[in-house]
Design an enzyme around this catalytic site. Structure first.
Site, PDB file in Angstrom:
ATOM      1  N   THR A 255       0.975  -1.476  -0.227  1.00  0.00           N
ATOM      2  CA  THR A 255       0.267  -0.216  -0.267  1.00  0.00           C
ATOM      3  C   THR A 255       0.714   1.144   0.135  1.00  0.00           C
ATOM      4  OG1 THR A 255      -1.359   0.945   1.441  1.00  0.00           O
ATOM      5  CG2 THR A 255      -0.003  -0.527   2.730  1.00  0.00           C
TER       6      THR A 255
ATOM      7  N   CYS B  12      -1.825   4.680  -5.528  1.00  0.00           N
ATOM      8  CA  CYS B  12      -2.387   4.221  -4.396  1.00  0.00           C
ATOM      9  C   CYS B  12      -2.829   2.946  -5.443  1.00  0.00           C
ATOM     10  CB  CYS B  12      -3.404   4.746  -4.231  1.00  0.00           C
ATOM     11  SG  CYS B  12      -5.095   3.980  -2.894  1.00  0.00           S
TER      12      CYS B  12
END
Length: 242
Positions: free
Chosen positions: A83, A196
């Site tokens: 992430t 992202c």
């Protein structure tokens, strides 16, 4: 072959992509029936997201550091945080273990330099776009960083958490992202980071002419190649000659 420690579940949708890419690169590189040696610790994203909302980054750091230590005990040779946003606590995670952590912004910066990009746009969660932990790391790698305008940042953040993290894909949201990318290009961005790990589910290079740099693809591919080639994990920003 080194064993990759995957710190995932944030969201599980993008962690799935990491696992696919790592194994695809391993198979393509080594041939035959080869697959990657991986350990995956998938956290409960709801717990992490509540920490984000509350600004309790210390607690989220403890949760992820505990998970990282479990991966180290399991035999992982290096860590990959699956992430972008939770690289905010990458220093705490790295300090909790004795194995290297491959920073997503560093490997992305290397791809940008190889592509000749110096001025780059950045899309991601509001934390990634607005706080220094990510833009500062890119700048330490010698890049100039532009982020989306305020209204676009708010909508991009909403789409990430309310749609993409739940596996929801909407054409209207894709157009929002594409408009933001075109705006960044108009402001001088030579390329745009999909910062992202879920954005690649919505936007791909075929959707737009502006060069895109998908951090999920870059991070996962680099992890696979490091594991295969048994090369050291570089944990420092790129040294750029001024």
């Amino acid at each position: 072959m080194k064993t990759i420690g995957l710190l995932g579940g944030m969201s599980w949708e993008s962690t799935l992509t990491y696992y696919q890419i790592i194994n695809m690169v391993t198979a393509q590189t080594l041939g035959g029936l080869h697959s990657a040696r991986c350990l995956l610790y998938s956290v409960d994203f709801d717990e992490i997201e509540r920490c984000q909302q509350a600004g309790d980054w210390d607690r989220s750091a403890r949760i992820l550091a505990d998970a990282a230590q479990a991966l180290e005990r399991g035999g992982a040779d290096f860590l990959v945080i699956c992430t972008n946003t939770m690289h905010k606590v990458a220093p705490q995670i790295a300090a909790a273990v004795g194995i290297p952590l491959m920073h997503i912004a560093d490997v992305t910066a290397r791809q940008l330099h190889m592509a000749g990009v110096q001025r780059v746009g950045l899309l991601g969660t509001r934390y990634t776009m607005e706080e220094d932990f990510y833009t500062g790391r890119l700048e330490a790698n010698g890049l100039q960083v532009l982020v989306a305008e305020a209204d676009d940042r708010a909508e991009i953040n909403r789409v990430i958490f309310e749609e993409l993290c739940r596996g929801v894909i909407k054409d209207s949201s894709r157009e929002t992202f594409l408009r933001a990318i075109r705006d960044l290009a108009a402001r001088g961005a030579q390329g745009v980071i999909l910062g992202c790990t879920e954005i690649g589910m919505l936007v791909q290079q075929e959707n737009i002419a502006v060069p895109l740099f998908d951090t999920t693809l870059i991070h996962a591919r680099t992890a696979a190649l490091v594991a295969i080639n048994e090369t050291p994990v570089d944990t420092e920003p790129v040294k750029v000659k001024k």
